[in-house]
Design an enzyme around this catalytic site. Structure first.
Site, mmCIF file in Angstrom:
data_model
loop_
_atom_site.group_PDB
_atom_site.id
_atom_site.type_symbol
_atom_site.label_atom_id
_atom_site.label_comp_id
_atom_site.label_asym_id
_atom_site.label_seq_id
_atom_site.Cartn_x
_atom_site.Cartn_y
_atom_site.Cartn_z
ATOM 1 N N ASN A 91 11.063 38.716 14.610
ATOM 2 C CA ASN A 91 10.857 37.762 15.517
ATOM 3 C C ASN A 91 11.546 37.603 16.808
ATOM 4 O OD1 ASN A 91 9.914 35.180 16.551
ATOM 5 N ND2 ASN A 91 10.015 34.063 14.465
ATOM 6 N N HIS A 121 1.936 35.242 18.476
ATOM 7 C CA HIS A 121 3.399 35.168 18.365
ATOM 8 C C HIS A 121 3.787 35.850 17.143
ATOM 9 C CE1 HIS A 121 7.502 34.378 17.839
ATOM 10 N NE2 HIS A 121 7.400 33.376 16.829
ATOM 11 N N CYS A 139 9.159 29.649 21.202
ATOM 12 C CA CYS A 139 7.983 30.987 20.722
ATOM 13 C C CYS A 139 6.950 30.753 21.564
ATOM 14 C CB CYS A 139 7.757 31.194 19.172
ATOM 15 S SG CYS A 139 9.405 30.975 18.414
HETATM 16 O O1 UT7 Z 1 9.167 31.687 15.373
HETATM 17 C C1 UT7 Z 1 8.800 30.127 15.366
HETATM 18 C C2 UT7 Z 1 8.106 29.846 13.994
HETATM 19 N N1 UT7 Z 1 8.662 30.253 12.891
HETATM 20 C C3 UT7 Z 1 7.876 30.505 11.739
HETATM 21 O O2 UT7 Z 1 6.692 30.536 12.148
HETATM 22 C C4 UT7 Z 1 8.769 30.893 10.590
HETATM 23 C C5 UT7 Z 1 7.660 30.231 9.730
HETATM 24 N N2 UT7 Z 1 7.747 30.436 8.230
HETATM 25 C C6 UT7 Z 1 7.987 31.621 7.594
HETATM 26 O O3 UT7 Z 1 7.700 32.601 8.177
HETATM 27 C C7 UT7 Z 1 8.250 31.511 6.001
HETATM 28 O O4 UT7 Z 1 8.182 30.097 5.694
HETATM 29 C C8 UT7 Z 1 9.826 32.019 5.724
HETATM 30 C C9 UT7 Z 1 9.840 33.373 5.947
HETATM 31 C C10 UT7 Z 1 10.877 31.453 6.608
HETATM 32 C C11 UT7 Z 1 10.025 31.826 4.392
HETATM 33 O O5 UT7 Z 1 9.028 32.185 3.416
HETATM 34 P P1 UT7 Z 1 8.420 31.424 2.194
HETATM 35 O O6 UT7 Z 1 7.532 32.152 1.464
HETATM 36 O O7 UT7 Z 1 7.841 30.043 2.954
HETATM 37 O O8 UT7 Z 1 9.568 31.076 1.354
HETATM 38 P P2 UT7 Z 1 10.195 29.527 1.086
HETATM 39 O O9 UT7 Z 1 10.753 28.986 2.181
HETATM 40 O O10 UT7 Z 1 9.240 29.001 0.192
HETATM 41 O O11 UT7 Z 1 11.670 30.006 0.034
HETATM 42 C C12 UT7 Z 1 11.175 30.641 -1.236
HETATM 43 C C13 UT7 Z 1 12.523 30.968 -1.885
HETATM 44 C C14 UT7 Z 1 13.645 30.071 -1.946
HETATM 45 O O12 UT7 Z 1 14.198 29.997 -3.003
HETATM 46 P P3 UT7 Z 1 13.941 29.018 -4.453
HETATM 47 O O13 UT7 Z 1 14.305 27.654 -3.447
HETATM 48 O O14 UT7 Z 1 12.393 29.232 -4.420
HETATM 49 O O15 UT7 Z 1 14.673 29.396 -5.352
HETATM 50 C C15 UT7 Z 1 14.551 30.527 -0.650
HETATM 51 O O16 UT7 Z 1 15.859 30.093 -0.977
HETATM 52 O O17 UT7 Z 1 13.209 32.203 -1.079
HETATM 53 C C16 UT7 Z 1 14.539 31.989 -0.561
HETATM 54 N N3 UT7 Z 1 14.918 32.546 0.384
HETATM 55 C C17 UT7 Z 1 15.509 33.927 0.314
HETATM 56 N N4 UT7 Z 1 15.577 34.837 -0.744
HETATM 57 C C18 UT7 Z 1 16.035 36.085 -0.451
HETATM 58 C C19 UT7 Z 1 14.861 32.260 1.555
HETATM 59 N N5 UT7 Z 1 15.278 33.155 2.418
HETATM 60 C C20 UT7 Z 1 15.624 34.235 1.672
HETATM 61 C C21 UT7 Z 1 16.245 35.618 1.885
HETATM 62 N N6 UT7 Z 1 16.225 36.187 0.925
HETATM 63 N N7 UT7 Z 1 16.685 35.928 3.357
#
Ligand code: UT7
Length: 327
Positions: A284, A254, A113
């Site tokens: 993204n 980004h 990225c």
């Molecule tokens: O481009 C290169 C760099 N990449 C990035 O910068 C990505 C950076 N990270 C992010 O943007 C965020 O961390 C995410 C969007 C990927 C995730 O958001 P988050 O607020 O950090 O959520 P999390 O990983 O803490 O997950 C929260 C919950 C989890 O469930 P539990 O374990 O709390 O029960 C996940 O299983 O959300 C769940 N989850 C989803 N639920 C519904 C993860 N993906 C989904 C989904 N739909 N698509």
């Protein structure tokens, strides 16, 4: 010493749109989760016939037209991508051929990225050293071809697209003022596509293991690292050039997550109107995200000659980077 000035921008996204409602039918997710956690409402998806070089070609044509230049004017073509058409020839060579850029060298940049800013660093160096006068820099991706459509953690995030700029050597302090590039390979496993290369050559077992698809381990850790690293890179760029945050007209980061973009803007103390974001519509798009957003902000008249534009990126590698541009 000459400077590298951006004299034209262009972009391209495939016609097909995949909405959050469409994704609700594929994995256990909801429009509400995707919008509140990422800010993304839809993304574009390349067709089976479209490869990364096809998207890159269209963006390049737009940038050349905006610059009023011909492919024969190009000395170098750089394509930043994590999803090349193939191992080799490089995607840049495929674009060179399709454009008919007879005089140009061609090189792919692999920095996930952060690839567009890494490419800006290479272009800036080539122009300042006098090795090239006119450089085409493209960020292009077809990430939807390497997404695991069963993994809700990643498949809702990514989209396809391309953005391009043409840079020219000018005898004024205009264009790219500085580029800062960073990496930390020890954190590479947080975000990777490990299969199909020389470590895990393609085999049925590698295919079955899912290693030929994007893997993100702890999106949350990537999130926190991204905000901190981009803030550092942004402040370093401003300090080195003797500017304050208040001098910045626009920041284009980004486009990974609206919460990352907003958190960065807030930590830097930038008002929302100075923060460019388009991931709501494109998701993204990795190396394509900054030039896609830049082209939009140039074409709709937000970015004007004389503006100070700050670019920041973060991504797989891990890599991160900043560039400061006097438009
Ligand atoms: O481009 C290169 C760099 N990449 C990035 O910068 C990505 C950076 N990270 C992010 O943007 C965020 O961390 C995410 C969007 C990927 C995730 O958001 P988050 O607020 O950090 O959520 P999390 O990983 O803490 O997950 C929260 C919950 C989890 O469930 P539990 O374990 O709390 O029960 C996940 O299983 O959300 C769940 N989850 C989803 N639920 C519904 C993860 N993906 C989904 C989904 N739909 N698509």
């Amino acid at each position: 010493m000459p400077s590298a000035k951006i004299v034209g921008t262009g972009s391209y996204v495939p016609a097909r749109v995949l909405t959050n409602a469409d994704l609700e039918k594929l994995v256990d997710t909801s429009d509400e989760w995707i919008v509140t956690r990422t800010g993304i409402s839809q993304r574009h998806v390349a067709s089976d016939e479209e490869a990364t070089s096809d998207l890159a070609y269209h963006a390049a044509r737009g940038a050349l037209a905006a610059a009023g230049l011909d492919p024969a004017d190009l000395d170098m073509i750089l394509v930043a991508t994590a999803t090349p058409d193939m191992f080799f020839p490089s995607t840049a060579c495929i674009v060179q051929d399709r454009l008919g850029a007879r005089r140009a060298g061609a090189l792919d940049i692999s920095a996930a990225c952060s690839g567009f800013i890494y490419g800006a660093g290479v272009a800036n160096g080539l122009i300042r050293a006098g090795t090239a006068r006119t450089v085409l820099l493209v960020g292009a991706e077809t990430l939807t071809k390497v997404v695991n459509w069963q993994d809700r953690n990643t498949c809702v995030l990514f989209g396809d697209g391309a953005g391009a700029v043409v840079l020219r050597s000018v005898e004024e302090e205009r264009g790219i003022l500085s580029v800062h590039l960073y990496s930390d390979g020890s954190k590479g496993p947080l975000l990777m596509l490990p299969g199909g290369g020389s470590r895990h050559p393609m085999s049925q077992a590698v295919l079955d293991s899912g290693m030929t698809k994007i893997q993100m381990n702890s999106g949350n850790e990537v999130f926190k690292l991204a905000v901190r690293a981009m803030e550092d890179a942004a402040l370093t760029a401003l300090k080195q050039n003797g500017f304050d945050v208040g001098d910045v007209d626009f920041i284009i980061t980004h486009q990974a997550n609206m919460r990352i973009i907003s958190a960065l803007g807030q930590r830097l103390g930038l008002p929302d109107r100075k923060v460019v974001a388009n991931l709501q519509r494109v998701g993204n798009t990795s190396a394509a995200s900054i030039p896609l957003a830049l082209d939009e902000a140039v074409r709709d008249g937000r970015v004007q000659p004389g503006h100070l534009v700050l670019l920041c990126a973060f991504g797989g590698g891990l890599t991160w980077a900043s560039a400061l541009i006097r438009w």
